[in-house]
Write an enzyme that holds these catalytic residues in place. Structure first.
Site, mmCIF file in Angstrom:
data_model
loop_
_atom_site.group_PDB
_atom_site.id
_atom_site.type_symbol
_atom_site.label_atom_id
_atom_site.label_comp_id
_atom_site.label_asym_id
_atom_site.label_seq_id
_atom_site.Cartn_x
_atom_site.Cartn_y
_atom_site.Cartn_z
ATOM 1 N N TYR A 1 0.802 -1.239 0.118
ATOM 2 C CA TYR A 1 -0.127 0.092 -0.005
ATOM 3 C C TYR A 1 0.849 1.273 -0.037
ATOM 4 O O TYR A 1 0.342 2.218 -0.425
ATOM 5 C CB TYR A 1 -1.188 -0.060 1.076
ATOM 6 C CG TYR A 1 -1.997 -1.102 1.081
ATOM 7 C CD1 TYR A 1 -2.841 -1.032 0.199
ATOM 8 C CD2 TYR A 1 -2.271 -1.789 2.302
ATOM 9 C CE1 TYR A 1 -3.885 -1.841 0.165
ATOM 10 C CE2 TYR A 1 -3.264 -2.798 2.163
ATOM 11 C CZ TYR A 1 -4.122 -2.895 1.122
ATOM 12 O OH TYR A 1 -5.286 -4.035 1.096
ATOM 13 N N CYS B 1 3.914 -18.136 -6.181
ATOM 14 C CA CYS B 1 4.559 -18.161 -4.698
ATOM 15 C C CYS B 1 3.465 -18.319 -3.658
ATOM 16 O O CYS B 1 3.387 -19.615 -3.481
ATOM 17 C CB CYS B 1 5.255 -16.613 -4.586
ATOM 18 S SG CYS B 1 6.405 -16.434 -3.422
ATOM 19 N N LEU B 2 3.111 -17.743 -3.043
ATOM 20 C CA LEU B 2 1.857 -18.118 -2.003
ATOM 21 C C LEU B 2 0.935 -18.751 -2.545
ATOM 22 O O LEU B 2 0.334 -19.597 -1.931
ATOM 23 C CB LEU B 2 1.477 -16.565 -1.312
ATOM 24 C CG LEU B 2 0.335 -16.926 -0.163
ATOM 25 C CD1 LEU B 2 0.944 -17.796 0.823
ATOM 26 C CD2 LEU B 2 0.090 -15.468 0.320
ATOM 27 N N HIS C 1 8.322 -16.317 -9.092
ATOM 28 C CA HIS C 1 7.768 -15.209 -9.549
ATOM 29 C C HIS C 1 8.040 -15.076 -11.249
ATOM 30 O O HIS C 1 8.949 -14.212 -11.745
ATOM 31 C CB HIS C 1 8.133 -13.668 -9.030
ATOM 32 C CG HIS C 1 7.640 -13.671 -7.508
ATOM 33 N ND1 HIS C 1 6.480 -13.331 -7.080
ATOM 34 C CD2 HIS C 1 8.137 -14.463 -6.174
ATOM 35 C CE1 HIS C 1 6.052 -13.200 -5.825
ATOM 36 N NE2 HIS C 1 7.213 -13.790 -5.358
ATOM 37 N N GLU D 1 6.321 -13.482 -13.515
ATOM 38 C CA GLU D 1 5.949 -12.084 -14.066
ATOM 39 C C GLU D 1 7.342 -11.328 -14.121
ATOM 40 O O GLU D 1 7.088 -10.539 -14.890
ATOM 41 C CB GLU D 1 5.056 -11.388 -12.955
ATOM 42 C CG GLU D 1 5.475 -11.080 -11.484
ATOM 43 C CD GLU D 1 5.433 -12.285 -10.292
ATOM 44 O OE1 GLU D 1 5.365 -11.823 -9.520
ATOM 45 O OE2 GLU D 1 5.365 -13.217 -10.796
#
Length: 532
Positions: free
Chosen positions: A54, A381-382, A507, A509
């Site tokens: 955030y 991942c998670l 990851h 991406e």
């Protein structure tokens, strides 16, 4: 002799400095010049690795394991280069290094000050990147906004570099906002004038001003900005909101920004050959199909938290001539009772990376829905770890199965700490980070996607699949389709009896490019299209 380009911002933050820098880098690279690029961030954190998404959006990971600003993702995607830890410099890193030198006695008892010690360290970070890459041009983006207290040492350092290397080797680009006042029906140049005035008071005269605007900038307005800011009207570059970010390099080229840059830097290079890039933009603007992907995460109110995932999905969509419509699904609002209603219109489900225990059960509910209803699923991942937890609970019947990260006292720790992580106390910079190889099992969906059995992907995790449960999982139909080369760490799992259910610990991406989509993303989007 390396040439230096510095990109600053004024009026407001998040104005597009990173996209401007990346787009210019693309143009210069396509003119046959070698280009490297870096981001200076004025915050005191050593890196963004422990910052909330955030606060700062996603954490972008480089090949060498640096946790960096998301702008490095723009740089890599636009310029198609792999950056490293020297490409992101923060106040925290610089002060840490200066204090370390002071404790070591490097300053010979002198008083350590912002000028010259901090500014010299900042300059060294620029010159070091130039030495290491031997590039023709190094572009440095200065984070924040001119006028911020935190930015002052950075601006002083880049001011000094002009004296150090010569005016013909340095160019300053200032990006500002021209707001449109709807009630008056007018665009206002005054904020730009004041921003440039502030920059000039610090000793920096911009050579080019890039103005962000919603409306076209008239020649009269360009003349006015040029007059008050002491540049030519041709050096005022319009940067309007674009249908796709990948059109920005073409817009800058149309205004001859790369020509202006080379003229200032006294460089000669052939015109940029942008045919492939134009074809990409044409394809992006004329996609004939649509596919809806449900992205299930807890930071979806700030989409920059998943920026590279969203871009990788779009890259895969381009390959399939499909526009990606992302449903940003807040995992905190997903339950077993409402998941079917929430997911009824999606063609594929993706659970990206994350940390912490908040909203975990919503993600597990989404994964169960994808598994049971044969909806294409991609876990990252998670998202991979929770796929194994869901399978352990609902297929193997292991009640209370969980990740030790979420539930340290669980009887069935399907996901556990890496052995080398068990005695680590500091959170920052201690994950398994960067590029690692993975060996892929033949005959799997992972191999079909990659077309090879050995790949390298970027990682960012502390916890890992617990091999004590591996045999049970495989017997029940969850295939371990990739591991570390020594077979110790599980890298990819998939389901044998599912159209497309693949989850990876790394990851992917981070290595996707607009003209070269990452393999798993490409096959996931293809499977989602087949599910329409």
């Amino acid at each position: 002799m390396t040439k230096y380009i510095f990109v600053t911002g004024g009026v407001v933050s998040s104005i597009g400095k990173g996209i401007t820098a990346a787009s210019l880098g693309r143009l210069l690279k396509n003119r046959g010049l070698s280009v490297t690029i870096q981001k200076f961030d004025p915050y005191i954190n050593v890196d963004p690795g422990t910052m909330s998404p955030y606060q700062h959006g996603e954490v972008y990971v480089t090949d060498d394991g640096a946790e960096t600003d998301l702008d490095l993702g723009h740089y890599e995607r636009f310029i198609d280069i792999n950056l490293n830890k020297y490409s992101n410099v923060t106040t925290g890193k610089v002060y840490s290094e200066v204090i370390k030198k002071e404790r070591r006695g490097d300053y010979l008892g002198g008083t350590v000050q912002v000028i010259p010690h901090i500014t010299n360290e900042l300059k060294d970070r620029v010159f070091r990147a130039a030495r290491m890459t031997n590039s023709d041009i190094i572009i440095t983006e200065i984070g924040g906004t001119v006028g911020d207290i935190e930015s002052l040492p950075f601006l002083e350092a880049i001011r000094q570099i002009k004296s150090d290397v010569g005016a013909e080797n340095v160019l300053y680009i200032h990006t500002t906002l021209i707001p449109y006042i709807k009630a008056a029906g007018e665009m206002k140049t005054k904020p730009t004038q004041h921003s440039v005035k502030e920059l000039r008071s610090l000793g920096i005269q911009p050579n080019i001003i890039v103005v962000r605007t919603e409306q076209p900038v008239s020649q009269e307005m360009k003349d006015k900005i040029a007059l008050f800011c002491d540049i030519k009207a041709s050096e005022v570059i319009e940067s309007r909101d674009e249908e796709t970010l990948y059109n920005v390099p073409l817009s800058l080229q149309k205004q001859k920004m790369d020509d202006i840059v080379l003229e200032h830097l006294q460089l000669e290079a052939p015109q940029a050959e942008m045919t492939d890039w134009k074809n990409l933009v044409h394809r992006v603007k004329n996609l004939s199909k649509k596919v809806r992907i449900g992205l299930v995460g807890k930071y979806v109110s700030l989409q920059d938290a998943y920026l590279s995932v969203a871009e990788a999905l779009r890259h895969a969509g381009y390959e399939h001539d499909a526009e990606i419509e992302i449903d940003w699904i807040d995992s905190e609002k997903v339950t077993k009772e409402n998941v079917a209603e929430i997911m009824k219109d999606v063609d594929g489900i993706l659970v990206p990376g994350g940390f912490g225990d908040r909203a975990i059960e919503g993600k597990i509910a989404a994964i169960e829905y994808a598994r049971v209803n044969k909806v294409p699923y991609f876990g990252i991942c998670l998202g991979m770890q929770l796929a194994t937890v869901e399978f352990a609970r609902n297929v193997l019947g292991l009640e209370g199965a969980h990740s030790a990260e979420i539930e340290p006292e669980t009887k069935h720790n399907i996901i556990d700490l890496l052995p080398e992580q068990k005695n680590i106390e500091n959170m920052g910079g201690t994950l398994r980070l960067g590029l690692y190889p993975a060996r892929i099992k033949q005959g799997t969906k992972a191999e079909a996607a990659y077309g090879t059995t050995l790949v390298e992907e970027r990682h960012r995790h502390r916890y890992e699949f617990n091999n004590e449960y591996r045999e049970q999982m495989e017997e029940a139909g969850m295939i371990v389709s990739a591991t570390s080369p020594d077979g110790r760490l599980v890298e990819v799992v998939e389901l044998a009896d599912h159209p497309w259910f693949v989850a990876c610990q790394y990851h992917p991406e981070f290595i996707s490019r607009p003209n070269r989509p990452q393999s798993l993303f490409k096959d996931f989007v293809g499977a989602a299209l087949n599910n329409k």
